[in-house]
Design a protein around this motif. Structure first.
Motif, PDB file in Angstrom:
ATOM      1  N   VAL A 296       0.885  -1.170   0.000  1.00  0.00           N
ATOM      2  CA  VAL A 296       0.000   0.000   0.000  1.00  0.00           C
ATOM      3  C   VAL A 296       0.922   1.220   0.000  1.00  0.00           C
ATOM      4  N   MET A 297       0.877   1.986  -1.065  1.00  0.00           N
ATOM      5  CA  MET A 297       1.913   3.000  -1.270  1.00  0.00           C
ATOM      6  C   MET A 297       1.345   4.420  -1.412  1.00  0.00           C
ATOM      7  N   PRO A 298       2.171   5.424  -1.108  1.00  0.00           N
ATOM      8  CA  PRO A 298       1.714   6.811  -1.153  1.00  0.00           C
ATOM      9  C   PRO A 298       2.124   7.527  -2.438  1.00  0.00           C
ATOM     10  N   TRP A 299       1.667   8.746  -2.564  1.00  0.00           N
ATOM     11  CA  TRP A 299       1.824   9.551  -3.770  1.00  0.00           C
ATOM     12  C   TRP A 299       3.074  10.407  -3.782  1.00  0.00           C
ATOM     13  N   ASN A 300       3.785  10.543  -2.647  1.00  0.00           N
ATOM     14  CA  ASN A 300       4.831  11.587  -2.610  1.00  0.00           C
ATOM     15  C   ASN A 300       6.068  11.250  -3.449  1.00  0.00           C
TER      16      ASN A 300
ATOM     17  N   LEU B 246       0.163  -4.302  -5.893  1.00  0.00           N
ATOM     18  CA  LEU B 246       0.255  -2.890  -5.523  1.00  0.00           C
ATOM     19  C   LEU B 246      -1.117  -2.236  -5.411  1.00  0.00           C
ATOM     20  N   LYS B 247      -1.350  -1.582  -4.273  1.00  0.00           N
ATOM     21  CA  LYS B 247      -2.490  -0.654  -4.182  1.00  0.00           C
ATOM     22  C   LYS B 247      -1.856   0.726  -3.973  1.00  0.00           C
ATOM     23  N   HIS B 248      -1.867   1.492  -5.039  1.00  0.00           N
ATOM     24  CA  HIS B 248      -1.229   2.801  -4.960  1.00  0.00           C
ATOM     25  C   HIS B 248      -2.227   3.835  -4.441  1.00  0.00           C
ATOM     26  N   ALA B 249      -1.700   5.031  -4.089  1.00  0.00           N
ATOM     27  CA  ALA B 249      -2.578   6.117  -3.643  1.00  0.00           C
ATOM     28  C   ALA B 249      -3.488   6.516  -4.805  1.00  0.00           C
ATOM     29  N   ALA B 250      -4.725   6.838  -4.473  1.00  0.00           N
ATOM     30  CA  ALA B 250      -5.751   7.032  -5.503  1.00  0.00           C
ATOM     31  C   ALA B 250      -5.457   8.211  -6.427  1.00  0.00           C
ATOM     32  N   ASN B 251      -4.582   9.144  -6.030  1.00  0.00           N
ATOM     33  CA  ASN B 251      -4.289  10.286  -6.903  1.00  0.00           C
ATOM     34  C   ASN B 251      -3.119  10.023  -7.860  1.00  0.00           C
TER      35      ASN B 251
ATOM     36  N   HIS C 249     -10.161   0.792  -4.197  1.00  0.00           N
ATOM     37  CA  HIS C 249     -10.253   1.669  -3.026  1.00  0.00           C
ATOM     38  C   HIS C 249      -9.596   0.928  -1.864  1.00  0.00           C
ATOM     39  N   HIS C 250      -9.112   1.714  -0.894  1.00  0.00           N
ATOM     40  CA  HIS C 250      -8.413   1.018   0.195  1.00  0.00           C
ATOM     41  C   HIS C 250      -9.332   0.159   1.065  1.00  0.00           C
ATOM     42  N   ASP C 251     -10.657   0.278   0.856  1.00  0.00           N
ATOM     43  CA  ASP C 251     -11.544  -0.585   1.651  1.00  0.00           C
ATOM     44  C   ASP C 251     -11.470  -2.059   1.215  1.00  0.00           C
TER      45      ASP C 251
ATOM     46  N   GLY D  45       3.064   5.542   4.379  1.00  0.00           N
ATOM     47  CA  GLY D  45       1.992   6.533   4.426  1.00  0.00           C
ATOM     48  C   GLY D  45       1.839   7.110   5.819  1.00  0.00           C
ATOM     49  N   SER D  46       0.630   7.521   6.134  1.00  0.00           N
ATOM     50  CA  SER D  46       0.369   8.164   7.428  1.00  0.00           C
ATOM     51  C   SER D  46       0.241   7.130   8.545  1.00  0.00           C
ATOM     52  N   GLY D  47       0.347   7.592   9.778  1.00  0.00           N
ATOM     53  CA  GLY D  47       0.149   6.715  10.925  1.00  0.00           C
ATOM     54  C   GLY D  47      -1.263   6.135  10.950  1.00  0.00           C
ATOM     55  N   ARG D  48      -2.205   6.964  10.509  1.00  0.00           N
ATOM     56  CA  ARG D  48      -3.604   6.510  10.495  1.00  0.00           C
ATOM     57  C   ARG D  48      -3.752   5.292   9.576  1.00  0.00           C
ATOM     58  N   ALA D  49      -3.233   5.402   8.356  1.00  0.00           N
ATOM     59  CA  ALA D  49      -3.324   4.282   7.410  1.00  0.00           C
ATOM     60  C   ALA D  49      -2.495   3.093   7.915  1.00  0.00           C
TER      61      ALA D  49
ATOM     62  N   GLU E 278       6.338   2.102   6.995  1.00  0.00           N
ATOM     63  CA  GLU E 278       7.192   3.297   6.862  1.00  0.00           C
ATOM     64  C   GLU E 278       6.249   4.486   6.955  1.00  0.00           C
ATOM     65  N   LEU E 279       6.254   5.170   8.105  1.00  0.00           N
ATOM     66  CA  LEU E 279       5.238   6.206   8.316  1.00  0.00           C
ATOM     67  C   LEU E 279       5.861   7.596   8.348  1.00  0.00           C
ATOM     68  N   GLY E 280       5.170   8.512   8.976  1.00  0.00           N
ATOM     69  CA  GLY E 280       5.639   9.897   8.943  1.00  0.00           C
ATOM     70  C   GLY E 280       6.884  10.135   9.774  1.00  0.00           C
TER      71      GLY E 280
ATOM     72  N   ALA F 176       0.518  18.213  -3.450  1.00  0.00           N
ATOM     73  CA  ALA F 176      -0.137  17.194  -4.270  1.00  0.00           C
ATOM     74  C   ALA F 176      -1.668  17.283  -4.278  1.00  0.00           C
ATOM     75  N   ARG F 177      -2.252  17.776  -3.173  1.00  0.00           N
ATOM     76  CA  ARG F 177      -3.722  17.887  -3.106  1.00  0.00           C
ATOM     77  C   ARG F 177      -4.073  19.091  -2.244  1.00  0.00           C
ATOM     78  N   LYS F 178      -5.261  19.631  -2.473  1.00  0.00           N
ATOM     79  CA  LYS F 178      -5.669  20.821  -1.711  1.00  0.00           C
ATOM     80  C   LYS F 178      -5.795  20.514  -0.214  1.00  0.00           C
TER      81      LYS F 178
ATOM     82  N   GLU G 185       3.565  18.021  15.439  1.00  0.00           N
ATOM     83  CA  GLU G 185       2.912  17.225  14.394  1.00  0.00           C
ATOM     84  C   GLU G 185       3.854  17.090  13.205  1.00  0.00           C
ATOM     85  N   GLU G 186       3.575  16.133  12.330  1.00  0.00           N
ATOM     86  CA  GLU G 186       4.346  16.074  11.098  1.00  0.00           C
ATOM     87  C   GLU G 186       3.856  17.209  10.185  1.00  0.00           C
ATOM     88  N   THR G 187       4.772  18.023   9.669  1.00  0.00           N
ATOM     89  CA  THR G 187       4.377  19.094   8.738  1.00  0.00           C
ATOM     90  C   THR G 187       4.815  18.665   7.342  1.00  0.00           C
TER      91      THR G 187
HETATM   92  P1  NDP Z   1      -2.437   8.084   3.540  1.00  0.00           P
HETATM   93  O1  NDP Z   1      -1.647   7.454   4.619  1.00  0.00           O
HETATM   94  O2  NDP Z   1      -3.908   8.178   3.720  1.00  0.00           O
HETATM   95  O3  NDP Z   1      -2.140   7.345   2.139  1.00  0.00           O
HETATM   96  C1  NDP Z   1      -1.082   6.436   1.921  1.00  0.00           C
HETATM   97  C2  NDP Z   1      -1.625   5.152   1.324  1.00  0.00           C
HETATM   98  O4  NDP Z   1      -2.401   4.482   2.309  1.00  0.00           O
HETATM   99  C3  NDP Z   1      -2.541   5.366   0.130  1.00  0.00           C
HETATM  100  O5  NDP Z   1      -2.370   4.313  -0.793  1.00  0.00           O
HETATM  101  C4  NDP Z   1      -3.921   5.293   0.769  1.00  0.00           C
HETATM  102  O6  NDP Z   1      -4.932   4.937  -0.138  1.00  0.00           O
HETATM  103  C5  NDP Z   1      -3.706   4.199   1.777  1.00  0.00           C
HETATM  104  N1  NDP Z   1      -4.666   4.183   2.873  1.00  0.00           N
HETATM  105  C6  NDP Z   1      -5.215   5.234   3.524  1.00  0.00           C
HETATM  106  N2  NDP Z   1      -6.044   4.804   4.499  1.00  0.00           N
HETATM  107  C7  NDP Z   1      -6.041   3.451   4.449  1.00  0.00           C
HETATM  108  C8  NDP Z   1      -6.732   2.431   5.164  1.00  0.00           C
HETATM  109  N3  NDP Z   1      -7.564   2.720   6.165  1.00  0.00           N
HETATM  110  N4  NDP Z   1      -6.509   1.146   4.819  1.00  0.00           N
HETATM  111  C9  NDP Z   1      -5.657   0.847   3.819  1.00  0.00           C
HETATM  112  N5  NDP Z   1      -4.989   1.756   3.110  1.00  0.00           N
HETATM  113  C10 NDP Z   1      -5.168   3.050   3.411  1.00  0.00           C
HETATM  114  O7  NDP Z   1      -1.814   9.523   3.310  1.00  0.00           O
HETATM  115  P2  NDP Z   1      -2.473  10.864   2.763  1.00  0.00           P
HETATM  116  O8  NDP Z   1      -2.299  10.881   1.312  1.00  0.00           O
HETATM  117  O9  NDP Z   1      -3.841  11.133   3.237  1.00  0.00           O
HETATM  118  O10 NDP Z   1      -1.497  11.907   3.473  1.00  0.00           O
HETATM  119  C11 NDP Z   1      -1.773  12.303   4.819  1.00  0.00           C
HETATM  120  C12 NDP Z   1      -0.512  12.468   5.609  1.00  0.00           C
HETATM  121  O11 NDP Z   1       0.178  11.225   5.689  1.00  0.00           O
HETATM  122  C13 NDP Z   1       0.519  13.419   5.013  1.00  0.00           C
HETATM  123  O12 NDP Z   1       0.228  14.737   5.271  1.00  0.00           O
HETATM  124  C14 NDP Z   1       1.767  12.927   5.693  1.00  0.00           C
HETATM  125  O13 NDP Z   1       1.813  13.443   6.986  1.00  0.00           O
HETATM  126  C15 NDP Z   1       1.576  11.408   5.765  1.00  0.00           C
HETATM  127  N6  NDP Z   1       2.220  10.708   4.633  1.00  0.00           N
HETATM  128  C16 NDP Z   1       3.449  10.151   4.845  1.00  0.00           C
HETATM  129  C17 NDP Z   1       4.118   9.561   3.795  1.00  0.00           C
HETATM  130  C18 NDP Z   1       5.461   8.963   3.997  1.00  0.00           C
HETATM  131  O14 NDP Z   1       6.288   8.986   3.077  1.00  0.00           O
HETATM  132  N7  NDP Z   1       5.710   8.366   5.149  1.00  0.00           N
HETATM  133  C19 NDP Z   1       3.565   9.515   2.447  1.00  0.00           C
HETATM  134  C20 NDP Z   1       2.249  10.090   2.339  1.00  0.00           C
HETATM  135  C21 NDP Z   1       1.626  10.656   3.400  1.00  0.00           C
HETATM  136  P3  NDP Z   1      -5.956   6.053  -0.701  1.00  0.00           P
HETATM  137  O15 NDP Z   1      -5.159   7.009  -1.506  1.00  0.00           O
HETATM  138  O16 NDP Z   1      -6.891   5.238  -1.515  1.00  0.00           O
HETATM  139  O17 NDP Z   1      -6.605   6.665   0.502  1.00  0.00           O
END
Ligand code: NDP
Length: 451
Positions: free
Chosen positions: A127-131, A153-158, A186-188, A206-210, A228-230, A305-307, A355-357
């Protein structure tokens, strides 16, 4: 379900991607299973050759892939090219070193023979991010596929356009069908994928939440996860540092990729004696950064990358100013664009500190002593890496044990390199990517014993 990728610079649509139906997803999982049974038996030499070929495909198509990265997420084009070339490097690195990393490890015991062998495990779900839309994927795929696993691969939707092109790299290189599959979902659908028997591990950037959502699903299914998170890296400057040199490094460390990097320097922790000089020179350099269309060769700052990401950064700026931070430069936002911003006198209770900026915001923090600087650095929920700038390398090395992060760089920005392990501690995640460590994460280190 349809996904659109939108150019953050001008709001134009880059592409529309149709999501997979459940039946189509099932077929992809089945294909992954079939591909794995054959791929794991392909001799390592052959797998390495194909990985090397993937590196060549990347180099031959740098312009095409770089343009897609820039269109989808706004990175300046020169940086996008650098990203694609770095992916070629990681492919080449594992093609050259896999034999050495995966060889049997003989261990002397009372057995006639005892050793550890390294077998692939199955499909690894990423599960990968857009940055860094290409780099984050190749960082996992190069070691993982060379080791004999298959990748999903499930990439970020953007950035689904980039995701399609990444699959194309492996196809053009001659990888058998199903060894690397891009899933437009979709990530669901994570739960369904992780539950499938072919999937043996999950890697998420990606984020800690994901990260915690995915690790929870992995845990429930007793599957391994790597996160690998923030980050909120400290960039510490001692009083003996060469400020002009350090400022150059600092600008790259913070403003590259419009500040959207987990390992970017986010908290500049400056010893009192050099605080004013550093802040002044840093701010002048920020003012010089050319912004504009990221497709222009000389653009250094494009849109975020996004608003919603720009909105979030602006909230952190405003709340920090309300708590007493000094707005030294910038602070304005329009749609996806956020002006490069410098905040002075930042303290630990402010969002810009705790916070992470994730954007072009540099926060200046004053430290009374070297020890105080390290204390401030540790005052973070994150633990990716720390930079220390000084002429006293020995002293800096003697203090490496003071930080709990996953990396400690002296006189250099924290960066990833295929030859060095990469990963964090605390809320920055767990597990290591790159180097031999990255390959060992997704293999079965099997003990063999002959009496
Ligand atoms: P997300 O963590 O939401 O996105 C990263 C990936 O995780 C995307 O593929 C996303 O899919 C997926 N994802 C999100 N939620 C879930 C879930 N519940 N279950 C499974 N997969 C999930 O990052 P955001 O793009 O929203 O960015 C938010 C913040 O995250 C940033 O501001 C930054 O702080 C941090 N971030 C850190 C990164 C790093 O390199 N460590 C990279 C990107 C973000 P989908 O696009 O479909 O939601």
């Amino acid at each position: 379900m349809e996904f659109k990728s939108i150019n953050p610079y001008n709001g134009e649509e880059v592409g529309t991607y149709t999501g997979l139906s459940d039946t189509a997803l099932d077929a992809k999982l089945k294909l992954a299973k079939e591909a794995f049974t054959k791929w794991k038996k392909v001799p390592l030499e052959e797998r390495a050759k194909l990985m090397s070929k993937a590196g060549e495909v990347l180099k031959e198509n740098v312009e095409k892939y770089a343009k897609m990265i820039t269109l989808e997420m706004g990175k300046p084009i020169s940086e996008s090219r650098g990203e694609v070339n770095k992916c070629a490097w990681v492919c080449e690195y594992y093609a050259e070193n896999a034999q050495e990393f995966l060889k049997d490890e003989v261990i002397e015991t009372d057995a006639q023979k005892s050793f550890v062998r390294h077998d692939p495990i199955g499909a690894v779900f990423a599960v990968m991010p857009w940055n860094f839309p290409f780099w984050q994927v190749f960082r996992f795929a190069a070691p993982t596929l060379t080791a004999g696993n298959v990748g999903l691969l499930k990439h970020a939707a953007n950035v689904f356009g980039s995701a399609e092109m990444i699959e194309e790299v492996f196809t053009k290189a001659g990888f058998p069908e199903g060894v690397f599959q891009n899933l437009i979902i979709h990530h669901d659908k994570t739960d369904k994928i992780v539950k499938d028997d072919i999937v043996k591990a999950i890697t998420l950037t990606g984020s800690g939440r994901a990260g915690s959502a995915v690790a929870e699903i992995a845990g429930r299914n007793l599957k391994k996860s790597l996160l690998e998170l923030g980050g909120s890296n400290a960039f510490i400057v001692w009083e003996d540092a060469d400020i002009d040199k350090v400022v150059k490094t600092a600008i790259t460390a913070r403003m590259m990729n419009c500040g959207q990097s987990c390992i970017a320097a986010k908290r500049f922790i400056l010893l009192e004696g050099i605080y004013d000089e550093f802040v002044e020179k840093f701010t002048v350099s920020v003012k010089d950064l050319k912004d504009g269309d990221p497709l222009n060769e000389d653009t250094k700052i494009g849109p975020m990358a996004r608003k919603d990401l720009a909105d979030e950064l602006n909230r952190q700026v405003n709340e920090s100013v309300a708590l007493g931070a000094e707005l030294l430069h910038g602070g304005n936002q329009k749609e996806c664009y956020h002006e490069p911003t410098v905040l002075g006198n930042v303290t630990p209770e402010m969002p810009a500190f705790k916070e992470e900026t994730f954007g072009p915001l540099a926060t200046m923090i004053k430290a009374k002593s070297i020890e105080h600087a390290f204390e401030l650095s540790e005052q973070s929920d994150f633990g990716l890496g720390v930079t220390v700038c000084t002429e006293d390398i020995e002293k800096a090395l003697s203090m490496a044990g003071e930080v709990s992060d996953g990396a400690y760089f002296v006189n250099e920005l924290v960066k990833s390199d295929p030859r060095l392990p990469f990963g964090g501690t605390k809320n920055s995640g767990f597990g290591r990517e790159l180097a031999k460590d990255g390959m060992m994460e997704f293999v079965n280190r099997k003990t063999v014993y002959v009496k």
